[in-house]
Scaffold this active site. Structure first.
Site, short mmCIF file in Angstrom:
data_model
loop_
_atom_site.label_atom_id
_atom_site.label_comp_id
_atom_site.label_asym_id
_atom_site.label_seq_id
_atom_site.Cartn_x
_atom_site.Cartn_y
_atom_site.Cartn_z
N CYS A 1 0.94 4.86 6.83
CA CYS A 1 0.38 4.72 8.18
C CYS A 1 1.38 3.94 9.06
O CYS A 1 1.68 2.77 8.77
CB CYS A 1 -0.95 3.98 8.10
SG CYS A 1 -2.06 4.64 6.83
N CYS B 1 -19.69 -5.45 4.25
CA CYS B 1 -18.93 -4.26 4.64
C CYS B 1 -17.63 -4.28 3.84
O CYS B 1 -17.07 -5.35 3.59
CB CYS B 1 -18.62 -4.31 6.14
SG CYS B 1 -17.56 -2.95 6.67
N CYS C 1 0.85 -1.20 0.00
CA CYS C 1 0.00 0.00 0.00
C CYS C 1 0.89 1.24 0.00
O CYS C 1 1.88 1.31 0.70
CB CYS C 1 -0.90 0.00 1.24
SG CYS C 1 -1.95 1.45 1.32
#
Ligand code: SAM
Ligand code: DTB
Ligand code: SF4
Length: 351
Positions: free
Chosen positions: A60, A131, A56
């Site tokens: 983070c 979800c 990714c």
């Protein structure tokens, strides 16, 4: 009597006062609020699946999937729809009512969306709630996911606006708020929470909760993650968060977002049963259920079923439940643990 008014104008001082009152007072207030809004002995269970793993581009600092850090993670491209179906069936048979699919993307590319829509459609047709968490979304992408049948979209604020820059530099807090707005405007249910144990101060935990409660609508689901420290990430050696601080965070979330599901999310493998049960008492009423989160470990399903048994908790049925087969699978999963030698019977000595 606890004030049940849904408010969106919490001040720092008000939330700070709630947070720092004596623990027994805080827990009593949280449990009272909880009982006014939910069955206190039911917990919603969701299962997670990573549909695209690692590499990714965001940075983070907590995340094993960021390409900025070397965590030795096995990367995987977007998986096949059939694999999603197989995993969702297994989760349903084990008693999950919601299936959450997560991708290590900063944001989805339009070319990936037809497959994503197909995944949603297949899982939904099985009778599971759906979800997804795919990173930032445009307005149109959010509308497309809603049309495909997506029930919930997860996108976390992670921490306070003030501490955010210490943890992520590749996208802004406002980017996250914009995505939440797109999800809400598209008519999907919002799942938004954060992580604690990132080295933030108590004022940042308060700041995060204030941000969530002061959104135009409270998120239907609020995951509170305890940092899972992963080797190779910049936070691998950060000090543990004090357990009571975590419990207080859950309790305040329950009080200021009284009708939201508060999820005791990542980090349960490092919590003992007593800690988890205090979190349920403080108002947590949802968990991730299944042996893996996205890339890290979660408690074994058997262990969770035994904990539920000991606490007299049952998994929540779907509110719009219509499928008898799903219901009996769930009951079977619980009942099968009643025969287990490890099943705790309060009238018998512990083995
Ligand atoms: N890539 C998407 C995004 O970040 O929006 C979706 C997946 S991302 C893994 C979803 C959330 O998982 C993050 O926002 C963060 O709150 C949580 N998370 C990631 N790594 C974690 C860790 N090591 N411990 C606890 N929570 C974590
Ligand atoms: C959320 O708040 N927590 C979940 C879910 N939303 C996607 C993810 C937790 C991830 C923990 C680290 C991992 O397993 O990679
Ligand atoms: Fe990427 Fe999401 Fe991990 Fe951040 S949390 S690095 S956006 S997968």
């Amino acid at each position: 009597m606890t004030d049940l008014t849904i408010r969106h104008n919490w001040s720092f001082n008000e939330v700070n006062d709630l947070f720092n009152q004596p623990l027994n007072d805080l827990l009593f207030m949280a449990q009272s609020t909880h009982r006014q809004n939910f069955n206190p002995n039911e917990v919603q269970v969701s299962t997670l699946l990573s549909i695209k793993t690692g590499a990714c581009k965001e940075d983070c600092k907590y995340c094993p999937q960021s390409a900025h850090y070397n965590t030795g993670l096995q990367k995987e491209r977007l998986i096949e729809v059939q694999k999603v179906i197989d995993e969702a069936k297994e989760a349903q048979a084990a008693g999950a009512t919601r299936f959450c699919m997560g991708a290590a993307w900063s944001n989805p590319k339009d070319r990936d969306l037809p497959i994503i829509h197909e995944m949603i459609n297949e899982v939904k047709n099985m009778g599971l709630e759906t979800c997804m968490t795919l990173g930032m979304l445009t307005k149109d992408q959010a509308a497309g996911l809603k049309d495909a049948g997506l029930d919930y979209y997860n996108h976390n604020l992670d921490t306070s606006p003030e501490y955010y820059g210490e943890i992520i530099t590749t996208r802004t807090y406002q980017d996250r708020l914009d995505t939440l707005e797109h999800v809400r405007d598209a008519g999907m249910k919002v799942c938004a929470g954060g992580i604690v144990g990132l080295g933030e101060g108590q004022k940042d935990r308060i700041g995060l909760l204030m941000q969530l409660a002061n959104l135009p609508a409270h998120p239907e689901s609020v995951p509170i993650n305890m940092l899972v420290k992963v080797e190779g990430t910049p936070l691998e050696n950060i000090d543990d968060l004090e357990s009571f601080e975590f419990i207080r965070t859950i309790a305040v979330a329950r009080i200021i977002m009284p009708k939201s599901y508060v999820r005791l999310s990542a980090g349960r493998t490092s919590m003992n049963e007593q800690m988890q049960s205090m979190c349920f008492f403080a108002g947590a009423n949802s968990i991730f259920y299944g042996e893996k989160l996205l890339t890290t470990d979660n408690p074994e399903t058997n262990t969770d079923m035994m904990l539920f048994k000991k606490l007299g908790i049952t998994p929540e049925k779907r509110q719009d439940f219509s499928d008898e087969a799903q219901q009996s699978a769930l009951l079977h999963a619980i009942e099968s643990h009643q025969d287990s030698k490890l099943f705790y019977d309060a009238t018998q000595p512990r083995v």
